[in-house]
Design a protein around this motif. Structure first.
Motif, PDB file in Angstrom:
ATOM      1  N   ARG A  56     -59.079 -34.609   9.328  1.00 24.46           N
ATOM      2  CA  ARG A  56     -58.209 -34.724  10.952  1.00 24.46           C
ATOM      3  C   ARG A  56     -56.839 -34.703   9.950  1.00 24.46           C
ATOM      4  O   ARG A  56     -56.074 -34.638  11.299  1.00 24.46           O
ATOM      5  N   GLU A  57     -56.773 -35.792   9.380  1.00 18.51           N
ATOM      6  CA  GLU A  57     -55.345 -34.782   8.869  1.00 18.51           C
ATOM      7  C   GLU A  57     -54.768 -33.611   8.388  1.00 18.51           C
ATOM      8  O   GLU A  57     -53.782 -32.878   8.210  1.00 18.51           O
ATOM      9  N   TYR A  61     -53.547 -31.806  12.499  1.00 23.00           N
ATOM     10  CA  TYR A  61     -52.095 -32.327  12.402  1.00 23.00           C
ATOM     11  C   TYR A  61     -51.137 -32.691  13.416  1.00 23.00           C
ATOM     12  O   TYR A  61     -50.075 -32.664  13.818  1.00 23.00           O
ATOM     13  N   GLN A  64     -50.699 -36.163  15.714  1.00 23.24           N
ATOM     14  CA  GLN A  64     -50.884 -37.086  14.830  1.00 23.24           C
ATOM     15  C   GLN A  64     -50.299 -38.648  15.424  1.00 23.24           C
ATOM     16  O   GLN A  64     -49.966 -38.822  16.260  1.00 23.24           O
ATOM     17  N   THR A  66     -49.686 -42.370  15.780  1.00 25.40           N
ATOM     18  CA  THR A  66     -48.450 -44.026  14.998  1.00 25.40           C
ATOM     19  C   THR A  66     -48.815 -44.457  14.108  1.00 25.40           C
ATOM     20  O   THR A  66     -49.909 -45.115  13.453  1.00 25.40           O
ATOM     21  N   THR A  74     -52.698 -41.156  23.087  1.00 27.89           N
ATOM     22  CA  THR A  74     -53.802 -41.181  21.725  1.00 27.89           C
ATOM     23  C   THR A  74     -54.877 -41.340  22.903  1.00 27.89           C
ATOM     24  O   THR A  74     -54.897 -42.440  23.248  1.00 27.89           O
ATOM     25  N   ARG A  82     -58.963 -42.371  14.692  1.00 30.37           N
ATOM     26  CA  ARG A  82     -58.588 -43.264  13.511  1.00 30.37           C
ATOM     27  C   ARG A  82     -58.879 -44.674  12.959  1.00 30.37           C
ATOM     28  O   ARG A  82     -58.614 -45.383  11.801  1.00 30.37           O
TER      29      ARG A  82
END
Length: 407
Positions: A56-57, A61, A64, A66, A74, A82
């Motif tokens: 995912r990262e 990207y 992203q 928080t 989100t 996440r």
């Protein structure tokens, strides 16, 4: 059993294999390895979740999240992707403490000090974080990010100093740190102020050094993680030879339920343990997302209760698991440092290759369009990395080289 690999990183050899008390159960595998299956399986599961989060990262990207996650921006799919990864760091640190206790209490041998073991491996992990992992993440050294391996290494160093204390003192100290560090939230320092660097390392994430061409950021404040590793070391006593499998399973599951009940009370009634309040919402899905939306940097009390509750529950449920699937998945837990470094290298090269072949499709980044593609990519990578990880695990088991055991 002269040594075993570090943290996340341990080869959890079992002092319970000879336990023949009422309700005791010995995990028998083909071939038997003397390892605690439940620990390896749990570590492997969270490492695979870690792989999903790192995909995912790397490939998502442009969206992203928080900390905590912004529920208004989100999507539920991205939120729960996440959220699943929130279990990784607490399980790594907690099992590091358990593994240190196992090292200090080897099977059929008198207890030994874990101090040298913890100090050497703690320094090794910090060195790997700085020299290898940081570059695998960024492909450069413009910024040194002190992340989870840093937190594990520092926690091991502190445990190496404290482990000679009576276990009850260590348990109380761990509980005090985990339960009480949120009381320190109002304390803050500004850059340049005396105490800023120490407080950034301990409690508030931030840059501890900046210059025109280089910076150092402490992303994982270490104080709460020191509490978690102390809890793991204290609970390691549940894997003593005198504790039957049935009793251990009841205790682990009972502790998990107790942690989640406490979490519910804190989240809905007392309002302590998490900076982001729970207000409730008419939409049930939004309500669930808000309830489990916790601060990770540093990990709030609610974050630790939620994740360690899940970890203890799985440890209890996995106590007597013994099948072909568990034998296979244990491989990832048996060579975790190797897998950690390998998957970061593969992700870095894969992203650079994708960017060169397909070009940027979201601003300056190449990224997937949908969250399900993250899971598909992680599944394919996990399957592909299984074979080199299995080969290294077998090599590590045969090797007598001290450095190989660190992986």
């Amino acid at each position: 059993m002269s040594s075993f690999a570090p943290p996340i990183l341990s080869s959890a050899y079992s002092p319970i294999a000879a336990n023949t008390g009422a309700g005791a159960s010995t995990i028998q595998r083909n071939p038997p390895t003397g390892r605690i299956a439940a620990i390896d399986i749990l570590r492997a599961l969270v490492m695979l979740l870690m792989l999903v989060d790192h995909v995912r990262e790397r490939f998502f990207y442009h969206q992203q999240v928080t900390d905590p996650m912004d529920l208004d921006s989100t999507s539920p799919a991205l939120f729960f992707t996440r959220l699943a990864a929130h279990f990784c760091a607490p399980v790594f640190v907690f099992l590091t403490g358990v593994s240190a206790w196992l090292y200090a209490h080897p099977a059929h041998q008198p207890p030994r000090s874990a101090s040298a073991f913890l100090l050497k491996r703690g320094l090794f992990i910090i060195g790997i974080e700085i020299a290898v992992i940081n570059w695998l993440w960024m492909g450069s050294y413009d910024t040194l990010w002190l992340q989870v391996m840093w937190a594990i290494g520092v926690s091991m160093l502190l445990l190496g100093i404290l482990c000679r204390l009576p276990w009850l003192i260590l348990l109380c100290l761990g509980i005090t740190i985990v339960a009480g560090h949120n009381l320190l939230d109002p304390i803050s320092f500004t850059p340049g102020q005396r105490g800023y660097t120490l407080w950034t390392i301990l409690h508030d994430p931030g840059f501890i050094y900046t210059s025109e061409g280089f910076a150092i950021k402490a992303s994982y404040p270490v104080l709460p993680w020191i509490g978690v590793i102390l809890l793991g070391y204290s609970l390691g006593r549940m894997y003593a030879q005198t504790v039957s499998s049935a009793l251990r399973q009841r205790v682990l599951i009972g502790l998990a339920v107790a942690l989640w009940l406490l979490l519910g009370l804190l989240r809905t009634r007392l309002g302590y343990g998490e900076a982001l309040s729970f207000t409730g919402h008419a939409d049930w899905l939004y309500n669930v997302m808000q309830f489990v939306n916790y601060t990770k940097y540093p990990p709030s009390l609610d974050f630790v209760l939620f994740t360690l509750g899940g970890a203890l529950l799985l440890l209890g449920l996995l106590e007597n698991v013994n099948n072909r699937f568990s034998w296979g998945i244990e491989i990832f837990g048996a060579a975790p440092m190797f897998f950690y470094i390998l998957h970061l290298g593969v992700l870095l090269m894969s992203y650079q290759l994708a960017l060169a072949v397909f070009g940027a499709n979201y601003g300056q980044w190449f990224a997937f369009d949908h969250v399900w593609q993250i899971w598909l990519c992680a599944g394919l990578m996990g399957a592909g990395l299984y074979w080199p990880t299995r080969a290294f695990s077998r090599y590590k088991r045969r090797s007598k080289h001290a450095l190989i055991k660190y992986f």
